[in-house]
Design a protein around this motif. Structure first.
Motif, PDB file in Angstrom:
ATOM      1  N   GLY A   1       1.173   4.534   3.193  1.00 35.59           N
ATOM      2  CA  GLY A   1       0.222   4.956   2.177  1.00 35.59           C
ATOM      3  C   GLY A   1      -0.105   6.534   2.433  1.00 35.59           C
ATOM      4  N   GLU A   2      -1.011   7.218   1.699  1.00 36.29           N
ATOM      5  CA  GLU A   2      -1.415   8.350   2.008  1.00 36.29           C
ATOM      6  C   GLU A   2      -2.823   8.594   2.573  1.00 36.29           C
TER       7      GLU A   2
ATOM      8  N   PHE B   1       0.837  -1.181   0.031  1.00 38.02           N
ATOM      9  CA  PHE B   1      -0.044   0.025   0.100  1.00 38.02           C
ATOM     10  C   PHE B   1       0.796   1.290  -0.105  1.00 38.02           C
ATOM     11  N   LYS B   2       2.134   1.054  -0.124  1.00 40.82           N
ATOM     12  CA  LYS B   2       3.120   2.272  -0.123  1.00 40.82           C
ATOM     13  C   LYS B   2       2.693   3.100  -1.277  1.00 40.82           C
TER      14      LYS B   2
ATOM     15  N   GLU C   1     -11.099  -0.031  -3.780  1.00 38.90           N
ATOM     16  CA  GLU C   1     -11.472  -1.300  -2.805  1.00 38.90           C
ATOM     17  C   GLU C   1     -11.923  -0.722  -1.490  1.00 38.90           C
TER      18      GLU C   1
ATOM     19  N   GLU D   1      -8.103   5.076  -3.374  1.00 41.11           N
ATOM     20  CA  GLU D   1      -7.914   3.670  -4.036  1.00 41.11           C
ATOM     21  C   GLU D   1      -8.325   2.837  -3.018  1.00 41.11           C
ATOM     22  N   VAL D   2      -8.341   3.187  -1.913  1.00 45.58           N
ATOM     23  CA  VAL D   2      -8.908   2.159  -0.623  1.00 45.58           C
ATOM     24  C   VAL D   2      -9.769   3.138   0.129  1.00 45.58           C
TER      25      VAL D   2
ATOM     26  N   ARG E   1      -0.086   4.568  -1.716  1.00 48.53           N
ATOM     27  CA  ARG E   1      -1.778   4.361  -2.010  1.00 48.53           C
ATOM     28  C   ARG E   1      -2.593   5.434  -1.186  1.00 48.53           C
ATOM     29  N   ARG E   2      -3.538   5.682  -2.113  1.00 46.80           N
ATOM     30  CA  ARG E   2      -4.660   6.764  -1.361  1.00 46.80           C
ATOM     31  C   ARG E   2      -5.586   5.957  -0.737  1.00 46.80           C
ATOM     32  N   ILE E   3      -5.460   6.248   0.703  1.00 48.82           N
ATOM     33  CA  ILE E   3      -6.563   5.536   1.522  1.00 48.82           C
ATOM     34  C   ILE E   3      -7.363   6.689   2.740  1.00 48.82           C
TER      35      ILE E   3
ATOM     36  N   ASN F   1     -11.774   0.712  -9.471  1.00 47.03           N
ATOM     37  CA  ASN F   1     -10.665   1.602  -9.122  1.00 47.03           C
ATOM     38  C   ASN F   1     -10.505   1.754  -7.593  1.00 47.03           C
TER      39      ASN F   1
END
Lengths: 269, 439
Positions: A175-176, A143-144, A249, A222-223, A146-148, A247
């Motif tokens: 992540g972010e 998840f590095k 999750e 993204e998550v 990645r937009r969470i 796109n």
């Protein structure tokens, strides 16, 4: 990862053992196919961190939360009495739950009825495992960057003031973390609480979960991370409704951590 | 002398009607069920200090919050001036505190600045309410009297502040002309702007404006004192007891009904005699949950009288946000209207309550509203003075279920499933641990 055995309290007691913690799975986590994946992720985290734990298995029963909030105090107190008898029978001291509704009932509503336990939400327990070095993220860092975004469950945040634990755990994913317009104590409900999960919504302009999902999607995630099996269902449905499932999750914090710690067999489809 | 008598008459009339209304509200609130708030005194005081005195939750909405704090501070501090007005009125003196000298100048100057702030904030609030489409203020909840009530309060406050400043302006002119009785005292940083308005008047004209504004101000304040407890504006007083008696438990914690616990304990007790007759002296059991306003606790009725209809609850409510009928604010307003109605009917009936065939559920609040609640506590969190509309909603669900067995069909199945399978869905309890084999 190889499979392993999860003992029930009955088995443990039969072999003269006492676990450190009881994992209270909850009804959604036991029966709902999507929520069972969250349950398994929590179980894998507990196993990998060498936590001494057990479940109640068939001896677990609904805490009564949805009955109580739908107005059926009798049914709730019958459930509570039965569960407290089971828990006290095994001299349970410490419980972790996979569901904020169970968490709230066990932590806040059972003591007056004779059930006194230290109760932790799974994100609180996972935070502890990471802090004490018992659980480490793998080098894969899936998840590095990645937009969470995190959707606060009402019964974790507003009821019990816990908004830090899930966020601090998510921070370990590298992540972010994106905050929604309505977050923490001002977060909007997913629409499932107060027994709404088990009934048709009253008539209105739109569904609560669609409105809440829109707020989550505004952060362009993204998550969408959740901490409650009911929120998970609602947000998953909302994402489908918005046709964003390719796109975005929707995953429980426990699933994200299990994946980042490389505890899952294969990426979930 | 005549003016002193007139003043005393005015004052005692105002206090009489205020006290009478307070008595009625007190009686209505006390018609609710018992609730024990005698514990945790230090925590309660701290909560009241933070939330009511300190306005701790107001600034969640920065614009409305900041202006509210301005009006609040103005109201509290300018009331120090009321002390002087009262003494002057009773003893026929003029600016009796003038001997304080520079301190007096400082006080009057700060009252003036606050009065200007209050006036400005009230004008902004009036525009927000009537000229801007702010959803919670333009909502149907407020149609008719509630919106008129809000506007009356704002206009009265604007007029009172204007009278206070005009009085000072005329006083300043009188002082500069050295008129009789007008001691040189006070500093008038704001009202000096109004001096041109009255500077052209003759000496007696100036005195007329000064006296006229003084009387208008005090008469207005006393009229407002009588009006306030009939109005949503009563929160200025009740916010204090209401926050003192705040729910100090987690907002998601519902009470465990003691009457039900007794029954469940009996059911679980193998030694209990299931056929035992109830003791002779036993009163008829209270109904489960809340069907009508007097089934609420006195604390919940206090909340209904405290609500100032700001609508922060409704604007955060997920059900309301998505077009459902439920509005937490309307729950509070309906509760207050109903307990008022009950109080009036009981009074007309010589203090005895006989059912009027109506109830809070059904005649004021519909089942569709009650079933729209997600119990998310957003309304509780949003309320600047710790009112819980959710508590009333969930208590009314208890009446629907446990007294009238009225629930949506799917809710009935959920109950059956929990009862039979220990889960809200129709899965057999035997398969609860099946996931274990899948790990």
């Amino acid at each position: 990862m190889t499979s392993f055995h999860i003992p029930t309290m009955a088995e443990m007691t039969a072999s003269g053992q006492t676990p450190d913690v009881l994992f209270w799975v909850g009804c959604a986590g036991s029966f709902d196919d999507r929520a069972k994946r969250i349950t398994k992720a929590i179980a894998r985290i507990l196993h990998a961190s060498e936590t001494s734990f057990a479940v109640l298995g068939q001896e677990e029963s609904c805490t009564g939360d949805p009955a109580k909030r739908a107005g059926n105090e009798f049914l709730y107190q019958m459930q509570a009495a039965q569960n407290i008898a089971t828990l006290n029978g095994y001299s349970i001291k410490r419980i972790i739950t996979g569901c904020p509704h169970c968490f709230n009932a066990l932590k806040n509503e059972y003591p007056e009825l004779g059930g006194n336990y230290e109760v932790l939400h799974h994100t609180q327990f996972i935070r502890k495992l990471i802090e004490t070095g018992k659980l480490r993220m793998s080098g894969k860092a899936p998840f590095k960057g990645r937009r969470i975004t995190f959707h606060d469950p009402c019964y974790l945040q507003r009821s019990n003031g816990e908004y830090l634990a899930p966020r601090e755990v998510i921070a370990k994913l590298d992540g972010e973390l994106l905050e929604m317009r309505r977050c923490k104590q001002n977060a909007m409900c997913c629409g499932a609480g107060g027994a709404q999960m088990f009934k048709e919504a009253e008539s209105g302009d739109r569904e609560v979960n669609h409105a809440r999902t829109d707020q989550a999607l505004e952060t362009q995630p993204e998550v969408i991370a959740t901490g409650c099996p009911f929120c998970n269902t609602m947000m998953t449905d909302g994402v489908k409704n918005a046709e964003k499932e390719s796109n975005v999750e929707v995953k429980d914090v426990a699933e994200l951590i299990a994946e980042a710690a490389d505890l899952l067999d294969a990426p979930t489809p | 002398m005549i003016s002193q008598l007139l003043f005393l008459l005015l004052l005692s009339t105002g206090i009489f009607f205020f006290a009478r209304r307070i008595g009625i509200i007190r009686r209505n609130i006390k018609s609710g069920r018992d609730w024990d708030g005698s514990d945790r005194i230090a925590e309660r005081l701290a909560m009241m200090a933070r939330v009511a005195l300190g306005q701790g939750k107001m600034t969640a909405r920065p614009v409305a919050g900041a202006m509210h704090i301005l009006i609040y501070a103005g109201f509290v501090i300018i009331n120090i001036e009321m002390l002087e007005i009262l003494i002057d009125g009773v003893f026929g003196t003029h600016r009796v505190f003038a001997f304080l000298g520079p301190l007096y100048d400082f006080l009057i100057a700060s009252f003036e600045w606050l009065a200007a702030g209050v006036l400005l904030a009230c004008v902004v609030f009036f525009i927000r309410r009537n000229g801007m489409a702010i959803a919670r203020l333009a909502s149907n909840d407020l149609k008719g009297w509630p919106s008129l009530d809000a506007n009356i309060i704002l206009v009265v406050e604007i007029l009172l502040m204007f009278a206070f400043l005009s009085m000072n302006a005329a006083d300043a002119i009188a002082q500069s002309r050295g008129l009789d009785h007008y001691v040189s005292a006070g500093s008038f940083p704001v009202s000096s702007c109004l001096i041109p308005l009255y500077a052209g008047l003759t000496d007696s004209g100036v005195v007329f404006v000064e006296r006229g504004m003084w009387w208008f101000h005090i008469a207005g304040v006393l009229a407002f004192l009588v009006y306030v407890p009939y109005s949503k504006h009563f929160h200025i007083l009740l916010a204090f007891p209401n926050t003192y008696y705040s729910n100090l438990n987690p907002s998601g914690q519902m009470d465990n009904m003691a009457a039900v616990k007794k029954e469940v304990d009996l059911m679980m007790d193998p030694n209990a005699d299931p056929f035992a007759a109830a003791p002779e002296s036993a009163e008829p059991p209270a109904p489960f949950g809340v069907k009508d306003a007097m089934d609420l606790t006195w604390k919940q009725l206090l909340e209904a009288y405290t609500c100032t209809e700001c609508g922060r609850c409704t604007s955060e409510c997920p059900a309301n946000n998505t077009g459902k009928l439920l509005s937490p604010r309307k729950i509070m307003m309906s509760t207050r209207n109903r307990i008022e109605e009950i109080g009036q009917k009981r009074e007309a009936n010589g203090g005895q309550w006989t059912s009027d065939g109506k109830s809070l559920i059904g005649d004021w609040i519909t089942e569709a509203e009650l079933w729209a609640c997600t119990s998310c506590q957003a309304c509780v969190e949003a309320c600047p003075i710790n009112i819980s509309p959710m508590g009333i909603i969930l208590d009314m669900r208890r009446s629907l279920i446990m007294e009238d067995s009225k629930s949506p069909e799917s809710i009935t199945s959920m109950f059956n499933n929990i009862e039979n399978n220990g889960a809200p869905w129709a899965f057999s309890s035997g398969s609860r641990g099946d996931w274990i084999q899948e790990v």
